[in-house]
Motif scaffolding. Structure first.
Motif, short mmCIF file in Angstrom:
data_model
loop_
_atom_site.label_atom_id
_atom_site.label_comp_id
_atom_site.label_asym_id
_atom_site.label_seq_id
_atom_site.Cartn_x
_atom_site.Cartn_y
_atom_site.Cartn_z
N ALA A 28 0.81 -1.21 0.00
CA ALA A 28 0.00 0.00 0.00
C ALA A 28 0.85 1.26 0.00
CB ALA A 28 -0.93 0.01 1.21
N SER A 29 2.05 1.15 0.55
CA SER A 29 2.84 2.36 0.69
C SER A 29 3.77 2.59 -0.48
CB SER A 29 3.67 2.28 1.97
OG SER A 29 4.53 1.17 1.89
N VAL A 30 3.86 1.68 -1.34
CA VAL A 30 4.84 1.84 -2.42
C VAL A 30 4.15 2.23 -3.72
CG1 VAL A 30 6.40 0.20 -1.36
CG2 VAL A 30 4.80 -0.57 -3.08
N ALA A 31 4.97 2.30 -4.69
CA ALA A 31 4.52 2.83 -5.96
C ALA A 31 3.73 1.81 -6.77
CB ALA A 31 5.73 3.25 -6.76
N ALA A 33 4.64 1.38 -9.67
CA ALA A 33 5.73 0.74 -10.39
C ALA A 33 7.03 1.44 -10.04
CB ALA A 33 5.49 0.82 -11.90
N GLN A 67 5.54 13.94 -13.73
CA GLN A 67 5.25 12.55 -14.06
C GLN A 67 4.72 11.77 -12.85
OE1 GLN A 67 8.98 11.19 -15.61
NE2 GLN A 67 8.75 12.23 -17.58
N GLY A 68 4.62 12.42 -11.75
CA GLY A 68 4.02 11.77 -10.59
C GLY A 68 5.02 11.30 -9.57
N TYR A 69 6.27 11.64 -9.76
CA TYR A 69 7.27 11.22 -8.77
C TYR A 69 7.25 12.24 -7.65
CZ TYR A 69 8.74 8.07 -12.43
OH TYR A 69 8.76 7.09 -13.38
N ARG A 70 6.42 11.98 -6.70
CA ARG A 70 6.24 12.95 -5.62
C ARG A 70 7.19 12.63 -4.47
NH1 ARG A 70 1.11 15.14 -6.76
NH2 ARG A 70 1.26 15.62 -8.96
N ASP A 143 0.32 9.58 5.01
CA ASP A 143 0.74 8.19 4.87
C ASP A 143 1.28 7.63 6.17
OD1 ASP A 143 -0.09 8.22 2.29
OD2 ASP A 143 1.91 8.21 1.38
N ARG A 270 -3.76 15.94 -7.14
CA ARG A 270 -3.61 14.51 -6.87
C ARG A 270 -3.54 13.71 -8.15
NH1 ARG A 270 -7.40 13.23 -1.66
NH2 ARG A 270 -6.19 14.46 -0.20
N LEU A 271 -2.80 12.65 -8.04
CA LEU A 271 -2.70 11.74 -9.19
C LEU A 271 -3.67 10.58 -9.02
CD1 LEU A 271 1.15 11.57 -9.54
CD2 LEU A 271 -0.43 13.04 -10.78
N ARG A 272 -3.99 9.96 -10.13
CA ARG A 272 -4.85 8.77 -10.08
C ARG A 272 -4.02 7.58 -9.64
NH1 ARG A 272 -9.97 9.62 -9.32
NH2 ARG A 272 -10.71 11.30 -10.61
N ASP A 273 -4.65 6.73 -8.87
CA ASP A 273 -3.95 5.53 -8.40
C ASP A 273 -3.74 4.57 -9.58
OD1 ASP A 273 -2.66 3.90 -6.83
OD2 ASP A 273 -4.41 3.19 -5.70
N LEU B 437 13.12 4.75 -8.83
CA LEU B 437 12.20 5.76 -8.34
C LEU B 437 10.78 5.23 -8.42
CD1 LEU B 437 12.33 8.62 -7.26
CD2 LEU B 437 12.01 9.46 -9.57
N ARG B 438 10.03 5.53 -7.42
CA ARG B 438 8.66 5.03 -7.38
C ARG B 438 7.70 6.18 -7.67
NH1 ARG B 438 9.94 2.24 -1.64
NH2 ARG B 438 10.89 0.33 -2.38
N VAL B 439 6.69 5.84 -8.39
CA VAL B 439 5.64 6.81 -8.63
C VAL B 439 4.66 6.72 -7.46
CG1 VAL B 439 3.76 7.52 -10.12
CG2 VAL B 439 5.86 6.61 -11.10
N THR B 440 4.56 7.76 -6.76
CA THR B 440 3.61 7.77 -5.63
C THR B 440 2.36 8.51 -6.06
OG1 THR B 440 4.75 9.72 -4.88
CG2 THR B 440 5.34 7.66 -3.83
N GLY B 441 1.28 7.80 -5.99
CA GLY B 441 0.03 8.40 -6.43
C GLY B 441 -0.77 8.91 -5.27
N VAL B 442 -1.98 8.38 -5.16
CA VAL B 442 -2.87 8.85 -4.11
C VAL B 442 -2.35 8.39 -2.76
CG1 VAL B 442 -4.87 8.84 -5.62
CG2 VAL B 442 -4.30 6.80 -4.29
N ILE B 444 -2.05 6.56 0.84
CA ILE B 444 -2.36 5.18 1.22
C ILE B 444 -3.81 5.03 1.65
CG2 ILE B 444 -1.84 3.41 2.95
CD1 ILE B 444 1.00 4.45 3.01
N ARG B 447 -6.49 4.03 -0.88
CA ARG B 447 -6.33 2.82 -1.69
C ARG B 447 -7.20 1.69 -1.14
NH1 ARG B 447 0.07 2.80 -3.22
NH2 ARG B 447 0.16 5.02 -3.67
N LEU B 449 -6.62 -1.50 -1.14
CA LEU B 449 -5.88 -2.50 -0.38
C LEU B 449 -5.77 -2.09 1.10
CD1 LEU B 449 -4.47 -5.15 -0.83
CD2 LEU B 449 -2.34 -3.91 -1.26
#
Lengths: 273, 589
Positions: A28-31, A33, A67-70, A143, A270-273, B437-442, B444, B447, B449
């Motif tokens: 849940a806490s990771v990307a 991808a 690109q969403g790398y927050r 988070d 906010r970005l889409r999941d 690098l990870r893309v962090t979206g919305v 936790i 989500r 999950l």
């Protein structure tokens, strides 16, 4: 687990439960991808920075962020690139964004302070030293609080289940105490999470990114200029109407309309999941 | 109006004080005793001499006393006290009159005989002579208006209230003390309400130190008696050239008969003179008169051990902001700590005086005999109009052998330790890029999950609660026992059949246990008769009851007469018991 005789939960079930919890937290806490390419782009941006090509470095960091790398470090580096170019407003803006993602990062705090020292305007609590600024800076992130709530909820539920299933009186009492303690902490964490979510959702902090902006009494050039703000001034964004934004200084005494392009909201879309 | 004049030095000489005490026609029954005495025989023009005239005698006697004319003295204060003693119905008194005198010139000062008239008879004391030495060259201070030799304003001509401001020096040197005086004259016969509100002038261009106490005395002008309140401040000019002290205001609160009045002084104009040319190179702006002393906290010290050098500047002037003295060069010594100076200042005789103490921690690096050189301090003395220098005495010191490692360390490094100073400030550097690098979206919390993970323990908790409900204590143990009765009976019969244990006993026990569990009765005390009664109370039909009785009887018969009962009978009994349990289960639902 030996005391759970005759119950549907066995030691194996508890292990499965904990495994599921860890898996949930980690996923849940990771990307969505992981991207080595993005890391390479970051490294390239750092190289540009090291070469003194601050404008190109800033562009590269901006692209990563879009690109969403927050990542707090990206906004921190972006703030550095702007700082080196003398873009005080954009430096303050990105340090504030980095601080939201990493509230207790000493480097971010230091550079934000230095960027603020470059600003022209003195506004009450605009330097982050007020209660709201301190709360925002040191309160755990959404988070962090979410993970805390999940862990505490699992502890509370596990303790309650043990209290229900254990027959031995001492074990039942210990489970009940554990459930009570975890439950109190759970309530606190949940309240903090709710507060943080409310704060973030209602956050309207903005930073003046233009060198100088005339704040007028209405959304148009024909209105009277009531006061001026300079790059890096921190304000609240009350309303946006067309190409104009209504801003107020933190103490609320002064407010007016400024060109929307001259001020930028600290919170990111906010970005889409 | 605004500038004080000078009282003639012989003004005090005209002082003739007559004090009348209570009158009585009764004469002394014994001769009275009078004496006059002073508290010192030598003093300077800066000091105050106290003259005490004591008269003792029997109460009821009349007495006058006359102070003689005393040349070159200002009377700056007075007071009196009296004590009465009664012994054997006879009362005696002792009355003392105290005068505080400030001499205005040096040389011998003679206080003539004090005359006391008691019941028409005159008594005299012996004259007193004291030696007066020159003071610091200032006008004598401390005696209210006499301190600055001011006269009652000529503008004061019978008004109810009057204010004025003045300074004691209209052309001071830069940094020289000027005393600012504000006076409020209030006619003694006019009532006032509350304390007047004083709004002092803007004293920009001066370093200021207010006097701790407000003075009050009386004065007479134009035949009217006034109470005079004085506020004073020591000013030290910080800017050369003409300066104006703006007016001060005083608001006198009104009464029923008189409105509130605001009084304003005239401005005071000064011309601050620069310090004369030719200042020594080490002069750094101190104005006044100072002396310096130095000491260490020991006569010897070990190498690489600290010793504290204390330097004290004392004197008259703006002691609070004195510059540092000139510290001598001391090769082979390190200054490891320099504390900020401490200052103790006060107003004394109208001048700001005090001490300023500097402390330095020194560390010698080598053993041997050393001398701490004199510490000097240069100042400008406005009294002499000259620059002067004061120096402390050299301090001999013996430095013994100290810690070898420290000395070696110091000599090997060749450098002195010092606090790290920031030379410039810059932002902290950028952070490195990660491996991936990870893309962090919305967040936790948004989500699915995450909420699944939240639901999982909830489901487990619900299951535990349901199970607990079934077995109690939330649910009923009776209910659980009843629910499991059939299964247990069948299990017991099946076990007996498989294990080959006594089938007759197993059948009877299983049937009795079933009924006991099902109807929540203790099986151990359940006789066959009681069992039948129990079942009958549950509405079991007589045929079935009969079959139960037969079964129980066969069980007992088989257990106690196994020879007559064969294996086929045992199996039939177990089957009959199973059938009975099933039929009872259906009837007892």
């Amino acid at each position: 687990m030996n005391r759970l005789r005759g119950t549907p939960i066995t030691g194996r079930a508890v292990v499965v439960w904990l495994a599921a919890l860890v898996l949930t937290l980690s996923t849940a806490s990771v990307a969505r991808a992981q991207s080595p390419d993005a890391a390479a782009a970051w490294a390239a941006a750092n190289d540009l920075y090291e070469e003194g090509s601050f404008a190109q470095a800033a562009q590269a960091y901006r692209q990563l962020a879009s690109q969403g790398y927050r990542d707090a470090a990206i906004f921190y580096n972006l703030g550095n690139a702007y700082y080196k170019q003398g873009e005080t407003g954009l430096a303050v803006l990105n340090y504030l964004r980095a601080q939201r993602l990493a509230p207790r990062d000493a480097d971010v705090e230091n550079n934000l302070r230095m960027a603020r020292e470059r600003t022209v305007d003195v506004t009450a609590e605009g330097d982050g030293s007020g209660p709201a600024g301190v709360l925002s800076a040191y309160w755990p992130t959404v988070d962090e609080l979410s993970v805390g709530v999940l862990i505490l909820w699992n502890l509370t539920a596990l303790s309650l289940a043990a209290w229900l299933l254990i027959r031995a009186r001492p074990g039942r009492r210990a489970a009940l105490y554990a459930a009570a303690a975890a439950g109190v902490l759970l309530l606190l964490a949940a309240a903090s999470l709710g507060g943080r979510l409310f704060l973030d959702d209602s956050a309207d902090d903005a930073v003046v990114v233009a060198d100088k902006v005339e704040v007028r009494s209405g959304p148009g050039d024909g209105y009277v200029t009531e006061f001026e703000l300079h790059a890096g001034a921190e304000a609240r964004l009350i309303e946006e109407r067309g190409s104009w934004a209504r801003v107020a200084l933190p103490n609320g005494d002064l407010q007016g309309w400024a060109p929307a392009a001259a001020v930028e909201r600290v919170s990111l879309p906010r970005l889409r999941d | 109006m605004n500038v004080s004049g000078r009282v003639g030095r012989t003004a005090a000489a005209a002082v003739l004080l007559v004090c009348l005490s209570a009158l009585s026609g009764v004469a002394f029954a014994q001769s009275p005793h009078i004496r006059s005495e002073v508290d010192k025989t030598e003093l300077t023009t800066d000091e105050v001499l106290t003259l005490t005239v004591t008269v003792a005698g029997q109460t009821g006697s009349a007495q006058d006393h006359v102070l003689p004319v005393i040349e070159n003295v200002n009377i700056v204060g007075r007071g009196s006290w009296m004590s009465v003693t009664t012994v054997n119905n006879r009362s005696t008194f002792e009355r003392a009159h105290e005068y505080r005198l400030r001499p205005t010139v040096d040389g011998p000062l003679t206080i003539g005989a004090v005359k006391v008239v008691i019941d028409g008879k005159t008594y005299e004391t012996d004259p007193i002579t004291v030696e007066v030495h020159p003071g610091v060259g200032r006008p004598a201070a401390g005696g209210l208006s006499a301190a600055l030799n001011v006269e009652v304003s000529t503008e004061l001509a019978g008004q109810d209230f009057y204010v004025e401001s003045a300074v004691d020096n209209l052309s001071p040197r830069l940094g020289e003390q000027v005393t600012y005086i504000f006076r409020f004259y209030s006619a003694a016969d006019v009532l006032t309400r509350g304390r007047p509100e004083y709004d002092g002038p803007d004293l920009t261009g001066f370093w200021t130190r207010e006097y701790p106490d407000q003075q009050r005395y009386t004065a007479t002008a134009a035949g009217r008696r006034y109470v005079v309140d004085e506020i004073r401040a020591a000013l030290f000019p910080t800017i050369v050239g003409p300066r104006t002290i703006e007016p001060a205001d005083l608001t006198v609160l009104g009464t029923f008969f008189q409105p509130t009045t605001t009084l304003r002084t005239l401005p005071v104009h000064l011309d601050v003179q620069p310090l004369p040319p030719g200042a020594p190179a080490d002069f750094s702006g101190a104005v006044g008169r100072f002396s310096i002393s130095a000491r260490t906290d020991g006569d010897d010290v070990a190498a690489n051990d600290p010793i504290v050098l204390t330097v004290t500047l004392s004197g008259e002037g703006n002691i609070d902001i004195l510059p540092d003295p000139v510290w001598p060069d001391m090769p082979g010594w390190r200054v490891v700590d320099t504390s900020p100076p401490t200052t103790d200042s006060r107003i004394e005789s109208g001048r700001l005086v005090g001490t300023r103490v500097y402390r330095r921690t020194l560390v010698p690096s080598e053993a041997g005999d050393f001398t701490i050189p004199p510490v000097s301090f240069t100042y400008f003395d406005p009294a002499t109009n000259l620059y002067d220098r004061t120096s402390s005495d050299p301090i001999p010191l013996t430095v013994t052998e100290g810690r070898a490692w420290a000395s070696a360390q110091s000599s090997s490094s060749g450098t002195e330790r010092d606090t790290v100073q920031r030379l410039a400030a810059d932002i902290r550097h950028i952070k490195p890029s990660p491996d991936s690098l990870r893309v962090t979206g919305v967040p936790i919390v948004e989500r699915g999950l995450y909420w699944a993970a939240i639901a999982l323990p909830g489901a487990v908790l619900a299951a535990a609660a349901a199970w607990r409900w079934r077995i109690g204590p939330f649910g009923s143990s009776r209910r659980s026992r009843s629910g499991q009765a059939h299964g247990r009976a069948r299990n017991a019969l099946e076990s007996a059949r498989a294990a080959g244990t006594d089938p007759y006993a197993a059948a009877g026990n299983a049937l009795a246990a079933y009924v006991g569990d099902r109807l929540n009765q203790p099986a151990s005390g359940l006789t066959h008769e009681a069992l039948i009664v129990l079942l009958r109370s549950q509405g079991i039909e007589p045929d079935l009851l009969r079959r139960v009785e037969v079964c129980l009887a066969a069980s007992e018969h088989g257990r106690f007469a196994p020879v007559s009962a064969g294996p086929a009978s045992a199996e039939a009994l177990i089957e009959e018991t199973e059938a009975l349990v099933s039929e009872l289960e259906s009837r007892l639902e």
